[in-house]
Design a protein around this motif. Sequence first.
Motif, PDB file in Angstrom:
ATOM      1  N   GLU A 155      28.110 -21.148-141.004  1.00 31.65           N
ATOM      2  CA  GLU A 155      29.461 -21.584-140.650  1.00 31.65           C
ATOM      3  C   GLU A 155      30.476 -21.434-141.773  1.00 31.65           C
ATOM      4  N   VAL A 156      30.109 -20.791-142.842  1.00 26.25           N
ATOM      5  CA  VAL A 156      31.061 -20.448-143.898  1.00 26.25           C
ATOM      6  C   VAL A 156      31.048 -18.932-144.044  1.00 26.25           C
ATOM      7  N   SER A 157      32.202 -18.310-143.979  1.00 25.88           N
ATOM      8  CA  SER A 157      32.291 -16.848-144.095  1.00 25.88           C
ATOM      9  C   SER A 157      32.272 -16.456-145.569  1.00 25.88           C
ATOM     10  N   TRP A 158      31.096 -16.488-146.154  1.00 26.35           N
ATOM     11  CA  TRP A 158      30.967 -16.269-147.595  1.00 26.35           C
ATOM     12  C   TRP A 158      31.521 -14.915-148.033  1.00 26.35           C
ATOM     13  N   SER A 159      31.343 -13.898-147.202  1.00 30.25           N
ATOM     14  CA  SER A 159      31.821 -12.564-147.587  1.00 30.25           C
ATOM     15  C   SER A 159      33.335 -12.522-147.721  1.00 30.25           C
ATOM     16  N   ASP A 160      34.041 -13.386-146.993  1.00 27.87           N
ATOM     17  CA  ASP A 160      35.507 -13.418-147.098  1.00 27.87           C
ATOM     18  C   ASP A 160      35.973 -13.890-148.473  1.00 27.87           C
ATOM     19  N   PHE A 161      35.080 -14.548-149.203  1.00 23.25           N
ATOM     20  CA  PHE A 161      35.448 -15.094-150.511  1.00 23.25           C
ATOM     21  C   PHE A 161      34.756 -14.346-151.650  1.00 23.25           C
ATOM     22  N   GLY A 162      34.311 -13.117-151.370  1.00 24.37           N
ATOM     23  CA  GLY A 162      33.787 -12.263-152.426  1.00 24.37           C
ATOM     24  C   GLY A 162      32.299 -12.352-152.670  1.00 24.37           C
ATOM     25  N   PHE A 163      31.582 -13.121-151.857  1.00 21.22           N
ATOM     26  CA  PHE A 163      30.136 -13.223-152.025  1.00 21.22           C
ATOM     27  C   PHE A 163      29.451 -12.082-151.268  1.00 21.22           C
ATOM     28  N   GLU A 164      28.420 -11.497-151.876  1.00 19.46           N
ATOM     29  CA  GLU A 164      27.712 -10.387-151.262  1.00 19.46           C
ATOM     30  C   GLU A 164      26.439 -10.828-150.552  1.00 19.46           C
ATOM     31  N   ALA A 189      34.195 -24.677-150.118  1.00 19.03           N
ATOM     32  CA  ALA A 189      33.384 -24.326-148.950  1.00 19.03           C
ATOM     33  C   ALA A 189      33.240 -25.513-147.993  1.00 19.03           C
ATOM     34  N   MET A 190      33.233 -26.722-148.531  1.00 17.17           N
ATOM     35  CA  MET A 190      33.102 -27.907-147.672  1.00 17.17           C
ATOM     36  C   MET A 190      34.256 -27.998-146.684  1.00 17.17           C
ATOM     37  N   SER A 191      35.458 -27.655-147.110  1.00 20.79           N
ATOM     38  CA  SER A 191      36.603 -27.726-146.201  1.00 20.79           C
ATOM     39  C   SER A 191      36.453 -26.727-145.065  1.00 20.79           C
ATOM     40  N   HIS A 192      35.940 -25.536-145.358  1.00 16.61           N
ATOM     41  CA  HIS A 192      35.735 -24.535-144.312  1.00 16.61           C
ATOM     42  C   HIS A 192      34.579 -24.935-143.394  1.00 16.61           C
ATOM     43  N   LEU A 193      33.558 -25.542-143.964  1.00 15.75           N
ATOM     44  CA  LEU A 193      32.432 -26.004-143.155  1.00 15.75           C
ATOM     45  C   LEU A 193      32.879 -27.091-142.180  1.00 15.75           C
ATOM     46  N   LEU A 194      33.708 -28.010-142.652  1.00 12.61           N
ATOM     47  CA  LEU A 194      34.220 -29.065-141.770  1.00 12.61           C
ATOM     48  C   LEU A 194      35.070 -28.479-140.644  1.00 12.61           C
ATOM     49  N   ALA A 195      35.905 -27.515-140.977  1.00 15.49           N
ATOM     50  CA  ALA A 195      36.758 -26.902-139.948  1.00 15.49           C
ATOM     51  C   ALA A 195      35.911 -26.269-138.857  1.00 15.49           C
ATOM     52  N   SER A 196      34.821 -25.610-139.241  1.00 15.05           N
ATOM     53  CA  SER A 196      33.934 -25.000-138.256  1.00 15.05           C
ATOM     54  C   SER A 196      33.202 -26.058-137.440  1.00 15.05           C
TER      55      SER A 196
END
Length: 335
Positions: free
Chosen positions: A196-205, A247-254
Amino acid sequence: MQGQADLFLGLDEAAGPFQKPVSSQIQVKLQGQQRALRLDPANFEPAANALEASGQYRILRRLQPRPVVTSRIAVPGQKVAVIVDTETTGLDHTRDEVIEIGMVAFSYDEDGRIGDVVDTFNALREPSVPITPEITRLTGITPDMVKGQMIDLDPVEAFIQPAHLVIAHNARFDRPFCERLSQAFSLKAWACSHAEVSWSDFGFEGSKLGYLLSQCGWFHQGHRAVEDCHALLEVLAAPLRGDTGCAMSHLLASARKALLRIWAEGSPFDMKDELKKRGYRWSDGNDGRPKSWFIEVTEDAYEAEMKFLRQEIYCRDVEPFTQRITAFERFRAAS
């Protein structure tokens, strides 16, 4: 090249190349001359900072778990979340067993800012079948470690009782095992920091916990339950590249969003590749769900998905079976 410094860990000149380096001494070779700099622990962090500032090195620091704050002043609007991780005898929740559970409870606010760690829990359990060497290799848990051990469910249920949200890094794996352990877990809303976190959007591979933690600048003893919980907490709290939140804020939104699960029952066999390409997954029906392709979409994407099915898959007007899925139902074994 003359005039260029060569920084290296000091080795005994007479020792072979595989001898252990002298960890308390750094040798600096400059223009053919050597001098020794002796480092004590008080200088480790300045040395690490200097290496990082050079732009030539990345430093990983050992993760130090946050202290548990047992007496704290309640902050209006703050809630409690519990990170959970399980180690098991295998991957099948219907057959395999939990051999360790770890949990970290922490406070957070509506925007996802993480507060204090308020409690931790860790327990081992002896399974009814022997722990295999492969599981020991993966988890570090030996048969001797769990011999005679059991998980007391009363403290487990008391621990998660205040939680507004239960978080796992692979909730589709951990939730079924936790619910088999105690039905108290089935009453909670769940979130998955892996899915539920789009890690790739934040530069993670990648999105494996160890990789995410290293990209945040730490390392830890992986694959032990409570250590992984502490690691995930820091990953959730770390600032994201190009974003004002964590990441917690994005996880909560999802987690707050409801999803609509659409079942493409009876879809033509020759359209399976088109469904798969669009993100549909296959359910074999063994867990009580329909034997069908299905997809989960947000509510505002529902009409577009129905148009796709009617025009591209069925070529007729259909009303596929649709379920509304919230964080209370997500990641269940048969949900």
